[in-house]
Scaffold this motif. Structure first.
Motif, short mmCIF file in Angstrom:
data_model
loop_
_atom_site.label_atom_id
_atom_site.label_comp_id
_atom_site.label_asym_id
_atom_site.label_seq_id
_atom_site.Cartn_x
_atom_site.Cartn_y
_atom_site.Cartn_z
N GLY A 44 41.62 44.28 43.37
CA GLY A 44 42.40 43.16 43.87
C GLY A 44 43.57 43.65 44.71
N SER A 45 44.57 42.77 44.90
CA SER A 45 45.66 43.11 45.82
C SER A 45 46.91 43.65 45.13
N ASP A 74 36.34 47.82 37.61
CA ASP A 74 35.30 46.92 38.10
C ASP A 74 35.13 47.12 39.60
N ARG A 76 33.22 45.19 43.29
CA ARG A 76 32.41 44.16 43.91
C ARG A 76 31.13 44.82 44.40
N GLY A 145 44.38 43.83 36.06
CA GLY A 145 45.09 42.73 36.71
C GLY A 145 44.76 41.44 35.98
N LEU A 146 45.21 40.34 36.51
CA LEU A 146 44.97 39.04 35.88
C LEU A 146 44.75 38.01 36.96
N ALA A 153 39.64 42.54 35.03
CA ALA A 153 38.51 43.30 35.56
C ALA A 153 37.56 42.26 36.17
N ARG A 181 29.20 41.17 40.29
CA ARG A 181 30.26 42.14 40.05
C ARG A 181 29.74 43.15 39.04
N LYS A 204 50.63 33.10 39.43
CA LYS A 204 50.14 33.59 38.12
C LYS A 204 51.01 33.08 36.96
C1 6PG Z 1 39.17 42.55 41.17
C2 6PG Z 1 40.06 42.85 40.00
C3 6PG Z 1 40.50 41.57 39.37
C4 6PG Z 1 41.96 41.42 39.77
C5 6PG Z 1 42.44 40.03 39.57
C6 6PG Z 1 43.85 39.86 40.14
O1 6PG Z 1 38.21 43.31 41.43
O2 6PG Z 1 39.50 41.59 41.89
O3 6PG Z 1 39.60 43.74 39.15
O4 6PG Z 1 40.39 41.50 37.98
O5 6PG Z 1 42.74 42.34 39.00
O6 6PG Z 1 41.55 39.15 40.25
O7 6PG Z 1 43.76 40.12 41.52
P1 6PG Z 1 45.08 40.11 42.44
O8 6PG Z 1 45.89 41.28 42.03
O9 6PG Z 1 44.53 40.23 43.85
O10 6PG Z 1 45.77 38.80 42.18
#
Ligand code: 6PG
Length: 250
Positions: A44-45, A74, A76, A145-146, A153, A181, A204
């Motif tokens: 993620g970001s 994890d 994609r 992340g969340l 994940a 995924r 969030k």
């Molecule tokens: C992914 C992450 C995913 C990510 C959350 C939060 O591959 O996207 O593993 O679990 O941690 O979606 O993403 P952001 O940090 O972009 O809000």
């Protein structure tokens, strides 16, 4: 999730700097104690800022990268140079800037085209490279992340992977994303020595309140289903923590 330690910082910049310092400290402790630091990166970001910090000399110079093994919580199901690839993000933000041996960067090879085969192959990678005290593979640090829906994940709400209690890695088709995924599962995540959850941004705030203060009788969010055997820390910025009634700032 048992009561985690919660740290709230002014903004994403401060959050990332503090998380980088924690990462360096945990790496030093693991290498001193066991000779290696096995860390699973999140995607993620949000973590990109942490990885960019870690790549800076102020932090990178304090890590013995020859003793670090990098994994991915994890991925994609895209090519490793695809804009959505978690591996590509980590490579650009961190891995190409530090002297970690290429053989110690273990990406999830999703380009084979068969998500289940890729998940199985990655589980074999974990079994081959990660230590397994008491016969169970264990990483030193699991970054998570969340998502706004409580996923972590690629453990998304209402997906069968939430029920996986044997495999360490599994493939999951995420209806809402219309995409496959590959993700580490709860058995893998729960056994980590240390879990660091990084959350930032106003979007969030709701899910953070629900995850940390929510009604435990309500259906649990995936992140709440973690039953960590080790330490759990949440690093957040004020925006993500704004609905926590006891929001002590750090
Ligand atoms: C992914 C992450 C995913 C990510 C959350 C939060 O591959 O996207 O593993 O679990 O941690 O979606 O993403 P952001 O940090 O972009 O809000």
């Amino acid at each position: 999730m048992r009561n985690p330690a919660v740290f709230i910082y002014a903004d994403l910049d401060e959050l990332s700097a503090q998380a980088a310092a924690r990462w360096v400290a945990l790496a030093g402790q693991a290498i001193a104690a066991r000779g290696w630091f096995h860390v699973a990166l999140s995607g993620g970001s949000t973590p990109r800022h942490l990885y960019e910090r870690l790549a800076r000399a102020e932090f990178a110079a304090r890590v013995d990268w020859r003793r670090v093994h990098i994994y991915f919580g994890d991925e994609r199901c895209v090519a490793p140079d695809h804009p959505d690839s978690n591996f590509r993000m980590a490579r650009e933000a961190l891995l190409q800037h530090v002297p970690i041996p290429a053989a110690q960067v273990h990406r999830i090879e999703t380009e084979q085209g068969d998500p289940r085969a890729a998940a199985y192959a990655y589980e074999q990678t974990l079994l081959r490279h990660m230590p397994a005290p008491h016969g169970r593979v264990q990483c030193d640090l699991m970054l998570l992340g969340l998502g706004p829906d409580g996923h972590t994940a690629s453990l998304f709400p209402d997906t069968p992977i939430l029920n996986e209690r044997e495999r360490l890695v599994a493939a999951v088709y995420v209806e809402k994303l219309q995409a496959w995924r590959i993700s580490m599962t709860f058995p893998m995540i729960d056994h980590s020595r240390h879990i660091l959850v990084m959350v930032a941004g106003r979007d969030k705030a709701d899910v953070v309140r629900q995850a940390l203060r929510g009604d435990t009788r309500a259906p649990r969010l995936p992140v709440q289903m973690i039953e960590a055997e080790g330490d759990v820390e949440w690093y957040m910025d004020r925006a993500a923590a704004q609905q926590l009634d006891d929001g002590q700032s750090t």
